[in-house]
Motif scaffolding. Structure first.
Motif, PDB file in Angstrom:
ATOM      1  N   GLU A 129      -9.360  -0.175 -35.776  1.00 30.29           N
ATOM      2  CA  GLU A 129     -10.641   0.517 -35.853  1.00 30.29           C
ATOM      3  C   GLU A 129     -11.091   0.636 -37.299  1.00 30.29           C
ATOM      4  OE1 GLU A 129     -11.346   4.065 -33.776  1.00 30.29           O
ATOM      5  OE2 GLU A 129     -10.445   3.389 -31.895  1.00 30.29           O
ATOM      6  N   LYS A 130     -12.373   0.417 -37.529  1.00 25.73           N
ATOM      7  CA  LYS A 130     -12.974   0.560 -38.854  1.00 25.73           C
ATOM      8  C   LYS A 130     -13.593   1.954 -38.967  1.00 25.73           C
ATOM      9  CE  LYS A 130     -12.149  -3.888 -38.954  1.00 25.73           C
ATOM     10  NZ  LYS A 130     -10.823  -4.364 -39.334  1.00 25.73           N
ATOM     11  N   THR A 131     -14.069   2.281 -40.155  1.00 21.95           N
ATOM     12  CA  THR A 131     -14.685   3.578 -40.380  1.00 21.95           C
ATOM     13  C   THR A 131     -15.983   3.418 -41.157  1.00 21.95           C
ATOM     14  OG1 THR A 131     -13.375   3.886 -42.394  1.00 21.95           O
ATOM     15  CG2 THR A 131     -12.488   4.826 -40.354  1.00 21.95           C
ATOM     16  N   ILE A 132     -16.837   4.436 -41.079  1.00 22.50           N
ATOM     17  CA  ILE A 132     -18.091   4.452 -41.828  1.00 22.50           C
ATOM     18  C   ILE A 132     -17.790   4.657 -43.301  1.00 22.50           C
ATOM     19  CG2 ILE A 132     -20.268   5.690 -42.143  1.00 22.50           C
ATOM     20  CD1 ILE A 132     -20.004   6.587 -39.204  1.00 22.50           C
ATOM     21  N   PHE A 133     -18.533   3.969 -44.158  1.00 20.55           N
ATOM     22  CA  PHE A 133     -18.358   4.154 -45.597  1.00 20.55           C
ATOM     23  C   PHE A 133     -18.698   5.593 -45.969  1.00 20.55           C
ATOM     24  CE2 PHE A 133     -19.799   4.310 -49.956  1.00 20.55           C
ATOM     25  CZ  PHE A 133     -18.836   3.567 -50.620  1.00 20.55           C
ATOM     26  N   GLY A 134     -17.779   6.251 -46.688  1.00 21.59           N
ATOM     27  CA  GLY A 134     -18.027   7.599 -47.159  1.00 21.59           C
ATOM     28  C   GLY A 134     -17.168   8.635 -46.453  1.00 21.59           C
TER      29      GLY A 134
END
Length: 422
Positions: A289-294
Motif C-alpha cells: 500500500e502507498k500513502t499520500i504525500f505529507g
C-alpha cells in the motif's frame, strides 16, 4: 422590518443576504470580535440588475454594533440609490443586515441530539460509491496515473448527471453544479480537456465552473466560499492538494488547516482532492500500500481515500489504472476496480476494465480475487494449472481455495475447481 424578508446563505464565514424584491444584496465577510465587545466586518452592498448581473454600491468596514456608523452608511447608500419606490429604506436594510450577521456570527452550529428514538439513514452519496455527500474524498497516485482526468470525469458525471457513464457510478437524477479549483494548470488546458472528454464519451453540452487559484485554500477560503455561494456548487474539486496547502505538508497543522477550511463550506458541499504519492512510495511491490504525500492527517481527515496505480505495460496513448480503496470510514473497503483512459487527438474515452487482466497490476489483487478472475474466464481448472497460471505456490493456492469454498464462491468438481453459481 416587516414585509422585508431576505434570503440568507452562509459559507466559510461569508454571509450573503439578498432582498429579491428590492434588488439589493449585502455580503458580510472578514468578521472580527474585539475584546471590548465590538464586532467589525467587511460589508459590500450590491444592486441586482434585471439581467441577473450585479452592480457595486458600497464596500466598507463596519462596526455592526455602532448606531452612528450604521446611520452614516445608510445615508450614503440612500444618496447612491433611493429605495422609496420599492417600499423600504436603507436604514431598514442596514439594520436588518447587522442583526442577521450578528446572529450568524454568534450562534455557530446548533446543538443536535443523537438518539435511537430518532430516524436515521445510511450515509448518502453525491456519486455512489466514490463521493460521500458533504464529505472529503482524496484520490492520490504517482504522476501520469490520470488523476486530474478522472476528477474531471467525476465532475462531469455529477454535473449532467451522467448515469450511463461506463464506470459503474451512480450520480443520482438531479444535475448539480461543480466548481473546479485549479492550482496546477490553466483555464485553456482544462477547457480543452473538457471538450475531449465530451467528444470521446459522446456527451451532450456540459458546464463546470472554474476558478484559478494562487493562494493556499485556507488563506483564500472566504473568496472560495463566495464562489461556492455564487455558483451554488455541490462538488468542489481541489487540483491539487500540495499547492492548495499552506506550510509544510509533513506537519499535521497543514493538513488540519486545509480540512478545517473545507468544512466551513457547509454540510451540503462535497470535496474531491487530488494528491500525489509519498516519496519512497515508488512502483516497488505491487501489493504494498502507498500513502499520500505529507502528513498522515491528509488520510485521517478524509472520509474516503483512493489510490490510482498505473499499469506500466499499457499502450502509448493509453493509461490503465487500478482504483484501490485505501480508506472508507462508513463502509467496508471495496475491491479494486480497473479504469482505462484512451487518448485520441481530439477525444478522451473512459472505460471500466478488469484489474485481473492488467498485467503487473493483477498482482495487486488478493489471491482469491485472482483465482476468481481466472475461473471466470476458464470455467474450471485443476490446482496445478491455477498455480502455474497465477505464478503462485500450491500451498498458497490451496489455502485460498479452501477459504473460497467455505464462502460458497467456488465448488469442487472432482479434480477441478469451478466458480459457484451465485
Amino acid at each position: 422590518m416587516s414585509g422585508v424578508t431576505p434570503e440568507v446563505r452562509t459559507a466559510a464565514g461569508t454571509i450573503e443576504i439578498t432582498w429579491r424584491e428590492q434588488r439589493v444584496r449585502a455580503i458580510v465577510s472578514r468578521t472580527h470580535s474585539s475584546i471590548s465587545g465590538g464586532v467589525s466586518a467587511e460589508v459590500a452592498f450590491q444592486r441586482l440588475r434585471e439581467d441577473g448581473t450585479t452592480g457595486h454600491l458600497e464596500i466598507c468596514s463596519l462596526n455592526l454594533l455602532s448606531s452612528p456608523t450604521k446611520h452614516s452608511l445608510s445615508r450614503k447608500l440612500d444618496d447612491l440609490c433611493n429605495l422609496e419606490k420599492v417600499g423600504t429604506t436603507w436604514t431598514t436594510l442596514v439594520e436588518q443586515m447587522a442583526v442577521i450577521a450578528l446572529k450568524k456570527i454568534r450562534e455557530g452550529d446548533p446543538i443536535q441530539e443523537l438518539s435511537t428514538t430518532l430516524p436515521a439513514a445510511p450515509p448518502a452519496y453525491l456519486l455512489e460509491p466514490l463521493l460521500q455527500l458533504g464529505q472529503h474524498t482524496v484520490i492520490f497516485g504517482l504522476g501520469g496515473t490520470g488523476k486530474s482526468y478522472l476528477a474531471m470525469m467525476l465532475g462531469i458525471t455529477v454535473a449532467l448527471p451522467y448515469a450511463d457513464n461506463k464506470l459503474g457510478l451512480w450520480p443520482g437524477e438531479i444535475p448539480r453544479r461543480v466548481l473546479y479549483l485549479d492550482w496546477e494548470t490553466s483555464y485553456d488546458a482544462l477547457q480543452w480537456r473538457l471538450h475531449k472528454i465530451a467528444a470521446g464519451m459522446g456527451l451532450p453540452d456540459v458546464k463546470l465552473d472554474y476558478r484559478r487559484c494562487a493562494l493556499p485554500l485556507a488563506a483564500d477560503i472566504e473568496a472560495i466560499a463566495s464562489a461556492v455561494i455564487k455558483t451554488n456548487a455541490k462538488l468542489v474539486i481541489v487540483d491539487s492538494l500540495g499547492p492548495a496547502t499552506e506550510g509544510d505538508l509533513n506537519k499535521p497543522e497543514a493538513a488540519l488547516d486545509l480540512f478545517r477550511a473545507l468544512r466551513q463550506l457547509g454540510n451540503d458541499v462535497t470535496s474531491l482532492l487530488i494528491a500525489h504519492t509519498a516519496k519512497g512510495n515508488g512502483p516497488g511491490d505491487p501489493r504494498a500500500e502507498k500513502t499520500i504525500f505529507g502528513s498522515a492527517f491528509f488520510t485521517n481527515a478524509a472520509r474516503k481515500v483512493y489510490e490510482l496505480r498505473a499499469d506500466p505495460e499499457a499502450g502509448e496513448d493509453t493509461i490503465q489504472v487500478a482504483v484501490m480503496d485505501r480508506k472508507s470510514n462508513d463502509a467496508a473497503r471495496a475491491k479494486p476496480w480497473g479504469l482505462t483512459i484512451n487518448f485520441g487527438e481530439e477525444t478522451t474515452r473512459f472505460t471500466r476494465t478488469e484489474v485481473a487482466s492488467m498485467g503487473l497490476l493483477s498482482e495487486s489483487l488478493s489471491t482469491p480475487q485472482r483465482i476468481a478472475h481466472f475461473l471466470k474466464i476458464h470455467g474450471k481448472s485443476p490446482l496445478e494449472e491455477l498455480a502455474e497460471a497465477l505464478g503462485l505456490e500450491k500451498p498458497a493456492i490451496s489455502a485460498a481455495l479452501s477459504v473460497m469454498k467455505r464462502r460458497g464462491q467456488i465448488v469442487k468438481l472432482k479434480d477441478d475447481y469451478a466458480m459457484a453459481v451465485m
